[in-house]
Design a protein around this motif. Sequence first.
Motif, PDB file in Angstrom:
ATOM      1  N   LEU A 111      43.973  54.416  29.902  1.00  0.00           N
ATOM      2  CA  LEU A 111      42.702  53.694  29.952  1.00  0.00           C
ATOM      3  C   LEU A 111      41.665  54.470  30.759  1.00  0.00           C
ATOM      4  CD1 LEU A 111      40.877  51.103  29.808  1.00  0.00           C
ATOM      5  CD2 LEU A 111      42.056  50.355  31.878  1.00  0.00           C
ATOM      6  N   LEU A 112      42.075  54.994  31.907  1.00  0.00           N
ATOM      7  CA  LEU A 112      41.142  55.733  32.756  1.00  0.00           C
ATOM      8  C   LEU A 112      40.738  57.061  32.120  1.00  0.00           C
ATOM      9  CD1 LEU A 112      42.904  54.945  36.135  1.00  0.00           C
ATOM     10  CD2 LEU A 112      40.634  54.124  35.444  1.00  0.00           C
ATOM     11  N   ARG A 113      41.673  57.722  31.480  1.00  0.00           N
ATOM     12  CA  ARG A 113      41.326  58.982  30.793  1.00  0.00           C
ATOM     13  C   ARG A 113      40.308  58.743  29.695  1.00  0.00           C
ATOM     14  NH1 ARG A 113      46.482  62.361  29.017  1.00  0.00           N
ATOM     15  NH2 ARG A 113      44.759  63.686  28.300  1.00  0.00           N
ATOM     16  N   ALA A 114      40.316  57.540  29.119  1.00  0.00           N
ATOM     17  CA  ALA A 114      39.348  57.180  28.075  1.00  0.00           C
ATOM     18  C   ALA A 114      38.022  56.697  28.663  1.00  0.00           C
ATOM     19  CB  ALA A 114      39.943  56.105  27.174  1.00  0.00           C
ATOM     20  N   GLY A 115      37.912  56.689  30.005  1.00  0.00           N
ATOM     21  CA  GLY A 115      36.649  56.306  30.631  1.00  0.00           C
ATOM     22  C   GLY A 115      36.521  54.838  30.945  1.00  0.00           C
ATOM     23  N   GLY A 116      37.635  54.101  30.999  1.00  0.00           N
ATOM     24  CA  GLY A 116      37.583  52.656  31.230  1.00  0.00           C
ATOM     25  C   GLY A 116      37.640  52.273  32.695  1.00  0.00           C
ATOM     26  N   VAL A 117      37.509  50.968  32.929  1.00  0.00           N
ATOM     27  CA  VAL A 117      37.568  50.387  34.275  1.00  0.00           C
ATOM     28  C   VAL A 117      38.850  49.576  34.393  1.00  0.00           C
ATOM     29  CG1 VAL A 117      36.469  48.817  35.924  1.00  0.00           C
ATOM     30  CG2 VAL A 117      35.060  50.272  34.457  1.00  0.00           C
ATOM     31  N   LEU A 118      39.610  49.853  35.455  1.00  0.00           N
ATOM     32  CA  LEU A 118      40.880  49.170  35.707  1.00  0.00           C
ATOM     33  C   LEU A 118      40.762  48.366  36.986  1.00  0.00           C
ATOM     34  CD1 LEU A 118      43.935  49.011  34.774  1.00  0.00           C
ATOM     35  CD2 LEU A 118      44.355  50.775  36.510  1.00  0.00           C
ATOM     36  N   LEU A 119      41.116  47.077  36.920  1.00  0.00           N
ATOM     37  CA  LEU A 119      41.098  46.200  38.087  1.00  0.00           C
ATOM     38  C   LEU A 119      42.524  46.005  38.598  1.00  0.00           C
ATOM     39  CD1 LEU A 119      39.979  44.109  40.087  1.00  0.00           C
ATOM     40  CD2 LEU A 119      39.974  42.436  38.204  1.00  0.00           C
ATOM     41  N   VAL A 120      42.718  46.292  39.887  1.00  0.00           N
ATOM     42  CA  VAL A 120      44.028  46.161  40.515  1.00  0.00           C
ATOM     43  C   VAL A 120      43.884  45.312  41.770  1.00  0.00           C
ATOM     44  CG1 VAL A 120      45.993  47.393  41.499  1.00  0.00           C
ATOM     45  CG2 VAL A 120      44.642  48.469  39.695  1.00  0.00           C
ATOM     46  N   PHE A 121      44.866  44.428  42.003  1.00  0.00           N
ATOM     47  CA  PHE A 121      44.944  43.662  43.245  1.00  0.00           C
ATOM     48  C   PHE A 121      46.115  44.233  44.051  1.00  0.00           C
ATOM     49  CE2 PHE A 121      43.058  40.622  40.207  1.00  0.00           C
ATOM     50  CZ  PHE A 121      41.892  40.311  40.901  1.00  0.00           C
ATOM     51  N   PRO A 122      45.863  45.232  44.911  1.00  0.00           N
ATOM     52  CA  PRO A 122      46.975  45.950  45.562  1.00  0.00           C
ATOM     53  C   PRO A 122      47.802  45.110  46.533  1.00  0.00           C
ATOM     54  CG  PRO A 122      44.955  47.255  45.610  1.00  0.00           C
ATOM     55  CD  PRO A 122      44.577  45.877  45.193  1.00  0.00           C
ATOM     56  N   GLU A 123      47.284  43.954  46.981  1.00  0.00           N
ATOM     57  CA  GLU A 123      48.110  43.081  47.822  1.00  0.00           C
ATOM     58  C   GLU A 123      49.287  42.509  47.031  1.00  0.00           C
ATOM     59  OE1 GLU A 123      45.912  40.506  50.959  1.00  0.00           O
ATOM     60  OE2 GLU A 123      44.556  40.705  49.243  1.00  0.00           O
ATOM     61  N   GLY A 124      49.088  42.347  45.729  1.00  0.00           N
ATOM     62  CA  GLY A 124      50.148  41.826  44.880  1.00  0.00           C
ATOM     63  C   GLY A 124      50.179  40.314  44.768  1.00  0.00           C
ATOM     64  N   TYR A 125      49.766  39.616  45.814  1.00  0.00           N
ATOM     65  CA  TYR A 125      49.825  38.159  45.835  1.00  0.00           C
ATOM     66  C   TYR A 125      48.504  37.586  46.340  1.00  0.00           C
ATOM     67  CZ  TYR A 125      54.869  38.777  45.418  1.00  0.00           C
ATOM     68  OH  TYR A 125      56.124  39.139  44.974  1.00  0.00           O
ATOM     69  N   PRO A 126      48.023  36.514  45.721  1.00  0.00           N
ATOM     70  CA  PRO A 126      46.799  35.872  46.214  1.00  0.00           C
ATOM     71  C   PRO A 126      47.085  34.995  47.423  1.00  0.00           C
ATOM     72  CG  PRO A 126      47.616  34.675  44.319  1.00  0.00           C
ATOM     73  CD  PRO A 126      48.530  35.860  44.498  1.00  0.00           C
ATOM     74  N   THR A 127      46.017  34.624  48.106  1.00  0.00           N
ATOM     75  CA  THR A 127      46.141  33.687  49.222  1.00  0.00           C
ATOM     76  C   THR A 127      46.389  32.280  48.713  1.00  0.00           C
ATOM     77  OG1 THR A 127      44.647  35.063  50.520  1.00  0.00           O
ATOM     78  CG2 THR A 127      44.967  32.798  51.283  1.00  0.00           C
ATOM     79  N   ILE A 128      45.657  31.912  47.657  1.00  0.00           N
ATOM     80  CA  ILE A 128      45.793  30.575  47.066  1.00  0.00           C
ATOM     81  C   ILE A 128      46.442  30.704  45.704  1.00  0.00           C
ATOM     82  CG2 ILE A 128      44.535  28.572  46.165  1.00  0.00           C
ATOM     83  CD1 ILE A 128      42.457  29.057  48.338  1.00  0.00           C
ATOM     84  N   ASP A 129      47.614  30.102  45.566  1.00  0.00           N
ATOM     85  CA  ASP A 129      48.369  30.172  44.326  1.00  0.00           C
ATOM     86  C   ASP A 129      49.185  28.893  44.203  1.00  0.00           C
ATOM     87  OD1 ASP A 129      50.666  30.874  42.462  1.00  0.00           O
ATOM     88  OD2 ASP A 129      49.577  32.771  42.422  1.00  0.00           O
ATOM     89  N   PRO A 130      49.231  28.271  43.012  1.00  0.00           N
ATOM     90  CA  PRO A 130      50.007  27.031  42.868  1.00  0.00           C
ATOM     91  C   PRO A 130      51.506  27.268  42.916  1.00  0.00           C
ATOM     92  CG  PRO A 130      49.144  27.732  40.741  1.00  0.00           C
ATOM     93  CD  PRO A 130      48.516  28.632  41.765  1.00  0.00           C
ATOM     94  N   GLY A 131      51.917  28.524  42.772  1.00  0.00           N
ATOM     95  CA  GLY A 131      53.338  28.844  42.841  1.00  0.00           C
ATOM     96  C   GLY A 131      53.670  29.473  44.165  1.00  0.00           C
ATOM     97  N   TYR A 132      54.195  30.690  44.101  1.00  0.00           N
ATOM     98  CA  TYR A 132      54.666  31.373  45.315  1.00  0.00           C
ATOM     99  C   TYR A 132      53.618  32.333  45.867  1.00  0.00           C
ATOM    100  CZ  TYR A 132      57.236  34.681  48.221  1.00  0.00           C
ATOM    101  OH  TYR A 132      57.635  35.484  49.249  1.00  0.00           O
TER     102      TYR A 132
END
Length: 205
Positions: A111-132
């Motif tokens: 995707l990046l080689r094709a010039g796209g934008v990639l969104l990553v959440f490096p923490e892996g887990y949100p603060t607010i989540d209905p699960g874990y």
Amino acid sequence: MSQALVSRRLDLTVEGLEQVPRSGPAIIAARHYHHVYDGAVLLATIPRPVRIVVAADWAAPGPRRSALEAACRAAGWPVVMRAGDHAPERPASGGGDRGTLLRAVRQSVHLLRAGGVLLVFPEGYPTIDPGYTPKTDTSDFLPFEAGFARIAHLASRESGKHVPIIPAGFSYLAGDRWQVTLRFGAPLDVAAFPDRAALIRATEE
């Protein structure tokens, strides 16, 4: 869909949008606060197509996970299974399945080689989540995992192009309409850092 969700539920302030390049490859490395709103805000704000790296281990194996993975394939979103110290010990966890991870890395680099934008959440887990979530309160912040830095390095090396990492931070105030501030930081150049650890620290900051 993201625009409608944001306008219906959030009062949004955006700072530093000019830091996101209007063309060419880029990785958005974002703080992860809300399991739904974070992605919706970024998709609604960035005036370019954005692909999100999605963790699928929260969905139990079976029809639910299969549907999630099919939707991600249709959208062109890489899928990962979280592993490491914070991975929940439960059947839904994929144990950081290596084959899935390698496919996600290859897809992200392509995707990046094709010039796209990639969104990553490096923490892996949100603060607010209905699960874990391993976070214990609303101010908790998990160390960034190294995957986004590795992807940036691989994409830069394979394409011969500069792949900037744009840090993104969120500030939330809950209410009938949530008050949300999204701030983009200055782009970070992989080549400007002596090692991957230094790049990750700078992105966290």
